[in-house]
Motif scaffolding. Structure first.
Motif, PDB file in Angstrom:
ATOM      1  N   UNK A  66       0.827  -1.211   0.000  1.00  0.00           N
ATOM      2  CA  UNK A  66       0.000   0.000   0.000  1.00  0.00           C
ATOM      3  C   UNK A  66       0.860   1.259   0.000  1.00  0.00           C
ATOM      4  N   UNK A  67       2.087   1.165   0.536  1.00  0.00           N
ATOM      5  CA  UNK A  67       2.969   2.333   0.563  1.00  0.00           C
ATOM      6  C   UNK A  67       3.286   2.838  -0.840  1.00  0.00           C
ATOM      7  N   UNK A  68       3.292   1.948  -1.823  1.00  0.00           N
ATOM      8  CA  UNK A  68       3.602   2.333  -3.195  1.00  0.00           C
ATOM      9  C   UNK A  68       2.524   3.217  -3.796  1.00  0.00           C
ATOM     10  N   UNK A  85      19.154   0.404  19.105  1.00  0.00           N
ATOM     11  CA  UNK A  85      20.272  -0.456  19.494  1.00  0.00           C
ATOM     12  C   UNK A  85      20.846  -1.268  18.335  1.00  0.00           C
ATOM     13  N   UNK A  86      19.979  -1.661  17.391  1.00  0.00           N
ATOM     14  CA  UNK A  86      20.428  -2.598  16.358  1.00  0.00           C
ATOM     15  C   UNK A  86      20.175  -2.116  14.927  1.00  0.00           C
ATOM     16  N   UNK A  87      19.545  -0.964  14.772  1.00  0.00           N
ATOM     17  CA  UNK A  87      19.251  -0.478  13.430  1.00  0.00           C
ATOM     18  C   UNK A  87      17.901  -0.941  12.932  1.00  0.00           C
ATOM     19  N   UNK A  88      17.553  -0.500  11.746  1.00  0.00           N
ATOM     20  CA  UNK A  88      16.244  -0.780  11.163  1.00  0.00           C
ATOM     21  C   UNK A  88      16.211  -2.181  10.560  1.00  0.00           C
ATOM     22  N   UNK A  89      15.205  -2.999  10.885  1.00  0.00           N
ATOM     23  CA  UNK A  89      15.092  -4.312  10.244  1.00  0.00           C
ATOM     24  C   UNK A  89      14.994  -4.182   8.729  1.00  0.00           C
ATOM     25  N   UNK A  90      15.532  -5.165   8.034  1.00  0.00           N
ATOM     26  CA  UNK A  90      15.558  -5.108   6.573  1.00  0.00           C
ATOM     27  C   UNK A  90      14.159  -4.986   5.987  1.00  0.00           C
ATOM     28  N   UNK A  91      13.187  -5.656   6.589  1.00  0.00           N
ATOM     29  CA  UNK A  91      11.826  -5.604   6.052  1.00  0.00           C
ATOM     30  C   UNK A  91      11.262  -4.185   6.108  1.00  0.00           C
ATOM     31  N   UNK A  92      11.591  -3.454   7.169  1.00  0.00           N
ATOM     32  CA  UNK A  92      11.118  -2.075   7.284  1.00  0.00           C
ATOM     33  C   UNK A  92      11.854  -1.191   6.279  1.00  0.00           C
ATOM     34  N   UNK A  93      13.166  -1.385   6.149  1.00  0.00           N
ATOM     35  CA  UNK A  93      13.940  -0.610   5.175  1.00  0.00           C
ATOM     36  C   UNK A  93      13.393  -0.800   3.769  1.00  0.00           C
ATOM     37  N   UNK A  94      13.093  -2.054   3.417  1.00  0.00           N
ATOM     38  CA  UNK A  94      12.575  -2.347   2.080  1.00  0.00           C
ATOM     39  C   UNK A  94      11.213  -1.704   1.867  1.00  0.00           C
ATOM     40  N   UNK A  95      10.380  -1.728   2.902  1.00  0.00           N
ATOM     41  CA  UNK A  95       9.051  -1.125   2.776  1.00  0.00           C
ATOM     42  C   UNK A  95       9.162   0.377   2.555  1.00  0.00           C
ATOM     43  N   UNK A  97      11.669   1.972   1.336  1.00  0.00           N
ATOM     44  CA  UNK A  97      12.313   2.223   0.039  1.00  0.00           C
ATOM     45  C   UNK A  97      11.320   2.156  -1.108  1.00  0.00           C
ATOM     46  N   UNK A  98      10.166   1.529  -0.874  1.00  0.00           N
ATOM     47  CA  UNK A  98       9.170   1.408  -1.943  1.00  0.00           C
ATOM     48  C   UNK A  98       8.322   2.667  -2.104  1.00  0.00           C
ATOM     49  N   UNK A  99       8.463   3.620  -1.198  1.00  0.00           N
ATOM     50  CA  UNK A  99       7.689   4.855  -1.285  1.00  0.00           C
ATOM     51  C   UNK A  99       8.176   5.678  -2.484  1.00  0.00           C
ATOM     52  N   UNK A 100       7.263   6.164  -3.274  1.00  0.00           N
ATOM     53  CA  UNK A 100       7.615   6.912  -4.477  1.00  0.00           C
ATOM     54  C   UNK A 100       8.320   8.231  -4.131  1.00  0.00           C
ATOM     55  N   UNK A 116      14.432   8.348  10.661  1.00  0.00           N
ATOM     56  CA  UNK A 116      15.861   8.652  10.750  1.00  0.00           C
ATOM     57  C   UNK A 116      16.710   7.427  10.453  1.00  0.00           C
ATOM     58  N   UNK A 117      16.314   6.270  10.975  1.00  0.00           N
ATOM     59  CA  UNK A 117      17.082   5.045  10.769  1.00  0.00           C
ATOM     60  C   UNK A 117      17.101   4.628   9.303  1.00  0.00           C
ATOM     61  N   UNK A 118      16.116   5.089   8.547  1.00  0.00           N
ATOM     62  CA  UNK A 118      16.091   4.818   7.111  1.00  0.00           C
ATOM     63  C   UNK A 118      16.952   5.805   6.332  1.00  0.00           C
TER      64      UNK A 118
END
Length: 327
Positions: A66-68, A85-95, A97-100, A116-118
């Motif tokens: 839906x973010x797209x 503590x550990x950074x952004x999970x890859x699944x969140x980063x990928x989501x 990144x899909x924003x136009x 910010x973490x993204x």
């Protein structure tokens, strides 16, 4: 409902693990009250129920695809300690990144930490809940963190402080998109204050005076009804039946700013309403809101929002964005 035939502006709210239910509901409650001008949908990463920070899960109807489709993306607060503590999970980063490109991104409270973490807030101003501000700044030193404001509007990325500051930011966006009349209508329906400037302090040490003490609310209401007059702090103090020093101290305790600064903001806000809803000249509006001259109004409006009065009026009459030439 809208009658102009235009498609509503689509707002997609991303619910992440540990989401705060109150803040998650703010976009739908506020934007959803604007008579069909916005469509608000909520998604999780995989479309499955998401754990809240309370004792229940939240079911959603959409996944991160839906973010797209979004015109605006809202990130409400969630459990951000693992991110710090550990950074952004890859699944969140990928989501994310899909924003136009060019889509407006809005965070509420600690949702700014997700943004910010993204890497989306590097070299930008931002805010978050005051209790996380120091750690936010240490973790992301490239961000200009301001812990003393309700929200920061940096064009296509906007961040807000905790809880009700998210309501203020949503109303600010409605005002930016559709003008004060629509934003005030939404505020009335939601039974919330129609306008709190983003630069207002998010944390006031003494928000309520002692029960035995007189307050400044009546004086503030009187000032709002008499903005056309050349009001001074002495006038307000007399109205409150206080000495100037006591009034100034109590006013700051209750409102979070000086009487003079508050009064200028109210004059500017009223001037913006008149620019949007009337054909009055700039000089006439200046007189209606208590500025001595049209030049004074132009100066204060430019300091507040960076545009000239006629450019501001043209924006809300035509729907055209303000350009550099208007500033």
């Amino acid at each position: 409902m809208q009658s102009d035939g235009m498609q509503p502006h689509r707002i997609v709210v991303l619910a992440l693990d540990g989401v705060y239910p109150f803040e998650l509901g703010i976009p739908n409650r506020v934007f959803g009250t604007a008579d069909g001008r916005y469509e608000v949908i909520t998604c999780s990463l995989d479309g499955r129920p998401v754990r809240s920070n309370s004792d229940f899960d939240i079911a959603v109807a959409h996944d991160a695809r839906a973010l797209e489709t979004a015109d605006t993306v809202v990130i409400p607060p969630c459990d951000v300690v693992p991110i710090l503590e550990h950074g952004l999970p890859q699944a969140v980063s990928s989501a994310l990144a899909s924003i136009r490109p060019g889509v407006r991104i809005v965070s509420i409270c600690t949702g700014a930490i997700v943004v910010a973490a993204a890497g989306l807030l590097d070299d930008r101003p931002a805010t978050t809940h005051w209790n996380f501000a120091d750690r936010f700044q240490r973790t992301f030193p490239r961000i200009a963190v301001d812990p003393n404001v309700l929200y920061v509007d940096d064009g296509d990325i906007l961040t807000s402080a905790g809880a009700t500051a998210g309501v203020d930011l949503c109303l600010h966006l409605i005002r930016r998109d559709h003008g004060s009349e629509v934003a005030n209508m939404v505020a009335r329906r939601c039974v919330v204050p129609p306008w709190r400037e983003g630069g207002q302090a998010q944390f006031i040490e003494q928000p309520v005076p002692p029960p035995s003490a007189a307050g400044t609310a009546a004086a503030r209401q009187w000032a709002l009804e008499n903005l056309h007059r050349p009001l001074t702090m002495a006038d307000l103090a007399d109205r409150a039946r206080m000495s100037g020093r006591t009034f100034a101290r109590r006013f700051r305790d209750e409102v979070g700013m000086s009487p003079g600064r508050w009064l200028i903001r109210q004059r500017v806000f009223r001037a913006r309403e008149l620019l949007e809803t009337t054909e009055l000249s700039v000089d006439r509006i200046a007189g209606e809101v208590g500025f001595a001259t049209g030049a004074s109004l132009r100066q204060h409006l430019h300091e507040a929002i960076g545009v000239a009065p006629l450019a501001y009026r043209r924006t809300f009459r035509s729907g055209s964005p303000v350009t550099a030439a208007d500033r």
